[in-house]
Write a protein that holds these residues in place. Sequence first.
Motif, PDB file in Angstrom:
ATOM      1  N   TRP A  18      25.513  62.386  50.951  1.00 33.23           N
ATOM      2  CA  TRP A  18      24.214  62.896  50.496  1.00 33.23           C
ATOM      3  C   TRP A  18      24.263  63.038  48.983  1.00 33.23           C
ATOM      4  O   TRP A  18      25.332  63.294  48.403  1.00 33.23           O
ATOM      5  N   TYR A  19      23.094  62.921  48.341  1.00 33.47           N
ATOM      6  CA  TYR A  19      23.018  63.083  46.885  1.00 33.47           C
ATOM      7  C   TYR A  19      22.563  64.499  46.539  1.00 33.47           C
ATOM      8  O   TYR A  19      21.555  64.982  47.065  1.00 33.47           O
ATOM      9  N   ASN A  20      23.289  65.138  45.647  1.00 42.13           N
ATOM     10  CA  ASN A  20      22.993  66.514  45.250  1.00 42.13           C
ATOM     11  C   ASN A  20      22.480  66.545  43.810  1.00 42.13           C
ATOM     12  O   ASN A  20      23.250  66.385  42.858  1.00 42.13           O
ATOM     13  N   ILE A  21      21.190  66.781  43.633  1.00 45.03           N
ATOM     14  CA  ILE A  21      20.551  66.778  42.301  1.00 45.03           C
ATOM     15  C   ILE A  21      21.116  67.883  41.408  1.00 45.03           C
ATOM     16  O   ILE A  21      21.045  67.798  40.182  1.00 45.03           O
ATOM     17  N   GLN A  22      21.723  68.910  42.022  1.00 45.46           N
ATOM     18  CA  GLN A  22      22.243  70.018  41.204  1.00 45.46           C
ATOM     19  C   GLN A  22      23.307  69.550  40.212  1.00 45.46           C
ATOM     20  O   GLN A  22      23.567  70.215  39.207  1.00 45.46           O
ATOM     21  N   ALA A  23      23.915  68.384  40.497  1.00 43.19           N
ATOM     22  CA  ALA A  23      24.899  67.834  39.558  1.00 43.19           C
ATOM     23  C   ALA A  23      24.225  67.287  38.304  1.00 43.19           C
ATOM     24  O   ALA A  23      24.866  67.161  37.256  1.00 43.19           O
ATOM     25  N   ASP A  24      22.952  66.942  38.379  1.00 42.15           N
ATOM     26  CA  ASP A  24      22.289  66.216  37.292  1.00 42.15           C
ATOM     27  C   ASP A  24      21.113  66.947  36.663  1.00 42.15           C
ATOM     28  O   ASP A  24      20.426  66.389  35.816  1.00 42.15           O
ATOM     29  N   LEU A  25      20.852  68.178  37.094  1.00 42.19           N
ATOM     30  CA  LEU A  25      19.729  68.916  36.508  1.00 42.19           C
ATOM     31  C   LEU A  25      20.016  69.233  35.048  1.00 42.19           C
ATOM     32  O   LEU A  25      21.122  69.657  34.708  1.00 42.19           O
ATOM     33  N   PRO A  26      19.005  69.044  34.165  1.00 36.61           N
ATOM     34  CA  PRO A  26      19.216  69.382  32.748  1.00 36.61           C
ATOM     35  C   PRO A  26      19.591  70.862  32.548  1.00 36.61           C
ATOM     36  O   PRO A  26      20.409  71.191  31.699  1.00 36.61           O
ATOM     37  N   GLU A  27      18.996  71.745  33.347  1.00 34.64           N
ATOM     38  CA  GLU A  27      19.333  73.187  33.323  1.00 34.64           C
ATOM     39  C   GLU A  27      19.701  73.588  34.746  1.00 34.64           C
ATOM     40  O   GLU A  27      19.081  73.105  35.685  1.00 34.64           O
ATOM     41  N   LEU A 275      14.475  62.729  44.814  1.00 31.09           N
ATOM     42  CA  LEU A 275      15.571  63.221  43.959  1.00 31.09           C
ATOM     43  C   LEU A 275      16.538  62.107  43.544  1.00 31.09           C
ATOM     44  O   LEU A 275      16.945  62.050  42.375  1.00 31.09           O
ATOM     45  N   PRO A 276      16.912  61.157  44.445  1.00 28.81           N
ATOM     46  CA  PRO A 276      17.781  60.065  43.985  1.00 28.81           C
ATOM     47  C   PRO A 276      17.123  59.179  42.917  1.00 28.81           C
ATOM     48  O   PRO A 276      17.818  58.566  42.106  1.00 28.81           O
ATOM     49  N   PHE A 277      15.777  59.095  42.913  1.00 33.43           N
ATOM     50  CA  PHE A 277      15.081  58.331  41.861  1.00 33.43           C
ATOM     51  C   PHE A 277      14.943  59.184  40.594  1.00 33.43           C
ATOM     52  O   PHE A 277      15.010  58.667  39.477  1.00 33.43           O
ATOM     53  N   LEU A 278      14.732  60.484  40.772  1.00 29.70           N
ATOM     54  CA  LEU A 278      14.548  61.378  39.618  1.00 29.70           C
ATOM     55  C   LEU A 278      15.778  61.366  38.711  1.00 29.70           C
ATOM     56  O   LEU A 278      15.665  61.526  37.489  1.00 29.70           O
ATOM     57  N   LYS A 279      16.934  61.153  39.329  1.00 27.69           N
ATOM     58  CA  LYS A 279      18.177  61.016  38.571  1.00 27.69           C
ATOM     59  C   LYS A 279      18.000  59.975  37.455  1.00 27.69           C
ATOM     60  O   LYS A 279      18.438  60.182  36.326  1.00 27.69           O
ATOM     61  N   ASP A 280      17.321  58.860  37.756  1.00 26.48           N
ATOM     62  CA  ASP A 280      17.122  57.785  36.771  1.00 26.48           C
ATOM     63  C   ASP A 280      16.180  58.221  35.648  1.00 26.48           C
ATOM     64  O   ASP A 280      16.243  57.703  34.539  1.00 26.48           O
ATOM     65  N   LYS A 281      15.271  59.134  35.963  1.00 27.64           N
ATOM     66  CA  LYS A 281      14.356  59.627  34.928  1.00 27.64           C
ATOM     67  C   LYS A 281      15.097  60.625  34.032  1.00 27.64           C
ATOM     68  O   LYS A 281      14.947  60.608  32.810  1.00 27.64           O
ATOM     69  N   ILE A 282      15.914  61.463  34.661  1.00 26.28           N
ATOM     70  CA  ILE A 282      16.665  62.462  33.897  1.00 26.28           C
ATOM     71  C   ILE A 282      17.657  61.786  32.947  1.00 26.28           C
ATOM     72  O   ILE A 282      17.783  62.185  31.782  1.00 26.28           O
ATOM     73  N   ASP A 283      18.331  60.726  33.436  1.00 28.00           N
ATOM     74  CA  ASP A 283      19.346  60.109  32.564  1.00 28.00           C
ATOM     75  C   ASP A 283      18.744  59.068  31.601  1.00 28.00           C
ATOM     76  O   ASP A 283      19.469  58.407  30.853  1.00 28.00           O
ATOM     77  N   GLY A 284      17.408  58.927  31.623  1.00 24.96           N
ATOM     78  CA  GLY A 284      16.753  58.074  30.630  1.00 24.96           C
ATOM     79  C   GLY A 284      16.618  56.608  31.014  1.00 24.96           C
ATOM     80  O   GLY A 284      16.029  55.818  30.277  1.00 24.96           O
TER      81      GLY A 284
END
Length: 454
Positions: A18-27, A275-284
Amino acid sequence: MNERTKFILDEKEIPTHWYNIQADLPEPLPPDLHPATGKPITPDDLAPLFPMELIKQEVSTERWIEIPEEVRDIYKLWRPTTLYRAHRLEKLLDTPAKIFYKYEGSSPPGSHKPNTAVAQAYYNKQEGVKRIATETGAGQWGSSLAFGCATFDMECKVYMVGISFQQKPYRRIMMETWGATCVPSPSPDTKVGRDMLAKWPDCPGSLGLAISEAVEDAVSRDDTHYALGSVLNHVLLHQSVIGLETKKTMEQAGVYPDIIVGCIGGGSNFAGMYLPFLKDKIDGTKPDLRIINVEPASCPTLTKGPYAYDFGDNAGLTPLLKMYTLGHNFIPPPIHAGGLRYHGMAPIICHVYKAGLVEAMAVPQLSTFAAGITFARTEGIISAPEPCHAIKVVIDEALKCKESGESKTILLAHSGHGHVDMASYDAYLHGKLQDYDLPDDLLQESLAALPQVD
Ligand SMILES: *Cc1c(COP(=O)(O)O)cnc(C)c1O
């Protein structure tokens, strides 16, 4: 131009983690607070209710969490789910947009909910728990947990909101078919229920009351835990299988979405998709990706609620969660999308909405049924009233593309079928449904009762 209609992954491509967005949240996420002390909640506080593995997942910042082999084996009964290209809907709308939808209605209970129900039953079983108690409104979650418990040979007790128990027998019968016990709430089986029945013998029940009964059941028995079907971080984590499969399928097809649309009640199916797609938005990598959370106009949590600490239930027994909320006393109008009638929202969704990473829109009930009918008459699938909210916005966005001539790729998270909701289609088709104005005085009254937290 890719003319395929169904995009199908092989069984061995079910995600292993499973993918955990908590690893990639800006805050980092704000902590959940203890309902009595107002201090951050500890694992020990939650231990009477949940197995330790789930409590760990709730706060984990590991990016990938392994899906147990036993859970993947059960996922194989319906996963990977199919990604469809909505050619016939595109044609009807005469739009240059490409519309895709990931359909979770092919699971045994007919929605995304077993993605987490099976995992939660598994971790409880591992910890020696024999029985799980939960609440359900219209019965989607109760039937999914009943199915999940059946797969691990566990007992399941469901407290179903009394009025739904009477009006919507089919989900109850599904629960019983999978071996669960389902009682109308308030019930004589708990102290909370008995007290209410003594005061008000004909009480129609509410979700808050049913939660209180299920929690009392779980804390008063050593062999029993409690389970929640949405909102919490570990539930969104389990639902990430939806987005991970979709991403892989779209990669194989050589497409990436410009816009992702889904409905939000507690937020689990749609967060699981995006959330797995949002990772791509967060990392630019994908700065222009648009993600639209769709909610009912009569329960507009993100679009009208404040961002504040509030209880997850009406009774005030759960931890305080930082979320957009209409207030834990808010009882939304009786729209047919029962799964979207929740006063709060998943803290993860609230956090990324607050950060401006995702958008929200509220749509009135009648427009969603009109969209659901259009979808049924083109794509064939009769959708649950909840995903009809997202379909409405997908159609609007596709029509905007028609005006502008842009050929955007729109991805719809389709959370489930409406085969047990046909009475609501009947009401719509025969002119017996209405829209509801949000009763502002009711909302203000409910917001005035938000708990005071410094
Ligand atoms: C329960 C349910 C929802 C709403 O729950 P989320 O946690 O927001 O996903 C949406 N669609 C269907 C079909 C449901 O059963």
